[in-house]
Design an enzyme around this catalytic site. Structure first.
Site, PDB file in Angstrom:
ATOM      1  N   CYS B  10       0.851  -1.189   0.000  1.00  0.00           N
ATOM      2  CA  CYS B  10       0.000   0.000   0.000  1.00  0.00           C
ATOM      3  C   CYS B  10       0.894   1.251   0.000  1.00  0.00           C
ATOM      4  CB  CYS B  10      -0.911  -0.010   1.227  1.00  0.00           C
ATOM      5  SG  CYS B  10      -0.024  -0.208   2.772  1.00  0.00           S
ATOM      6  N   CYS B  13       2.891   1.870   3.085  1.00  0.00           N
ATOM      7  CA  CYS B  13       4.005   0.954   3.307  1.00  0.00           C
ATOM      8  C   CYS B  13       5.241   1.425   2.544  1.00  0.00           C
ATOM      9  CB  CYS B  13       3.626  -0.457   2.848  1.00  0.00           C
ATOM     10  SG  CYS B  13       2.034  -0.997   3.441  1.00  0.00           S
TER      11      CYS B  13
END
Lengths: 343, 77
Positions: B10, B13
């Site tokens: 994501c 991240c």
């Protein structure tokens, strides 16, 4: 001592900002009117003037609401973690579990990219699939951005209707999924994932940590959605001034029974966030779309998104996804029909 | 020191991975930074929100991206 001083300074600053917020929010209408009528000297009543007035008033209003409420929601969320939510849901009976999961879905920080670890974490703790789904339906559908926009553009009644019906859909859909015993449609490897060896490690936050988390929530969320708010309201403003009243009454009006299922069918593949879609829906309503249809459309767009389905495909078999989507869509449809009938 | 950034890919991240590498380099911290994207591996750390930061096998942060200052403190402690 030094820390105390810094704490007071921060508190004072927050009070000053809050006062400025209230003053600005209270006077927004007169400021807008002054800008349009006096400073720019535009003639009232014309399409362009009214569109511009709508835009200049609504954009700062919604952004102000977003900043304030997301700040407080950010602080509230610092008390809720997925781990605590899981603990609260462990060992709950089916219906109670569904109700709690839906309620916790509203307050627990959630982003669809975390849907997989969350799903796995729930399954490991032995939380029934139906309860997990109540959480997974409520969390994206009833989010603060949607509720703030509904409140800002439609008033508190519609915002409340949205939250309550959203909760009912999440609770009942999860309950039905639980009763259907669909555990076999979860990918087999899910049950083999282990989490041995790591103990629970709760973070402790001080009051000023929580304030900082509220501020970073504002920065993150408003930083991401403001552009959709501006674009959505711009489209709304243009339609507000130029599209004739009752333009959509024939196509999507109350007499057209198919308007609810049709709006859901259009809504599901349409991927947008609440910030972009709600200002546009507010114009639909103004132009003759009944509330139930508009509600169904928003719920389908915000609550049933294709990208989330794709993410969930990692842990669920296609059949399970189809059943899940069908149940939630049916719930949304019932809500749409009910509100079209009673309003 | 062994630093692991846990995340399935994501945007947050990726931000955490980049920030971690930056802080490590800026402060010349002697550490290896690896990104863990395999969900089964990630679940072994018993976390339910990504991204997460693991230092020498211990989860020190999860579910959010810290400020540079906070991250520096975590890594130099």
């Amino acid at each position: 001592m030094l820390y105390m001083k810094a704490g007071w300074k921060k508190l004072l600053l927050i009070l000053v900002v809050l006062t400025a917020w209230v003053l600005l929010y209270k006077n927004l209408q007169s400021l807008t009117d002054w800008l349009i009528d006096s400073l720019l000297g535009l003639t009232g009543g014309k399409h362009f003037t009214e569109s511009l007035r709508f835009f200049i008033f609504e954009v700062p209003k919604v952004l102000l609401l977003l900043c304030l409420i997301i700040f407080f929601v950010g602080i509230i969320r610092s008390f809720f973690t997925p781990e605590r939510t899981r603990k609260a849901l462990e060992g709950k009976s089916l219906f109670t579990g569904n109700v709690m999961a839906a309620l916790l879905g509203i307050v627990t920080p959630f982003c669809s990219c975390s849907a997989i670890p969350l799903f796995l974490g729930f399954v490991q703790a032995g939380i029934p699939i139906g309860v997990t789904f109540s959480f997974l339906i409520a969390a994206p559908m009833i989010n603060e951005v949607a509720v703030i926009l509904l409140f800002g553009l439609f008033g508190w009644k519609v915002a409340l209707i949205y939250v309550v019906t959203g909760l009912v859909i999440a609770i009942l859909s999860g309950w039905v999924i639980g009763r259907l015993k669909l555990e076999k449609y979860v990918e087999e490897w899910v049950y083999q994932v282990s989490n041995e060896g790591q103990e629970e490690n709760g973070e402790r936050y001080s009051f000023s940590d929580r304030i900082a988390m509220g501020l970073s929530a504002v920065k993150e969320i408003v930083g991401k959605v403001w552009i959709y708010v501006v674009a959505g309201i711009a489209i709304g403003a243009a339609a507000h001034g130029y599209v004739p009243e009752s333009f959509m009454t024939n196509l999507m009006g109350k007499s057209a029974w198919y308007s609810v299922p049709l709006s859901i069918l259009i809504g599901v593949p349409l991927y947008s966030n609440a910030a972009g879609i709600i200002p546009i829906v507010s114009v639909f309503i103004e132009k003759g779309v009944p509330l139930g249809t508009a509600l169904a459309f928003m719920m389908a767009v915000i609550g049933l998104s294709l990208p989330e389905m794709v993410i969930l495909r990692k842990v669920l078999k296609v059949k399970m996804l189809v059943i899940f989507a069908a149940i939630v869509a049916t719930g949304i449809m019932i809500v749409g029909f009910i509100f079209n009938t009673i309003m | 020191m062994e630093i692991k950034v846990l995340g399935t890919g994501c945007p947050k991240c990726k931000t955490l991975e980049r920030l971690t590498r930056e802080v490590v380099e800026k402060n010349s911290i002697d550490a290896s930074v690896t990104k863990v994207e395999d969900i089964v591996e990630i679940m072994k750390y018993n976390i339910m929100s990504t991204p997460a930061l693991v230092i020498d096998g211990k989860v020190v942060l999860k579910g959010r991206v810290p400020s540079e200052g906070e991250l520096k403190e975590l890594l130099t402690k």
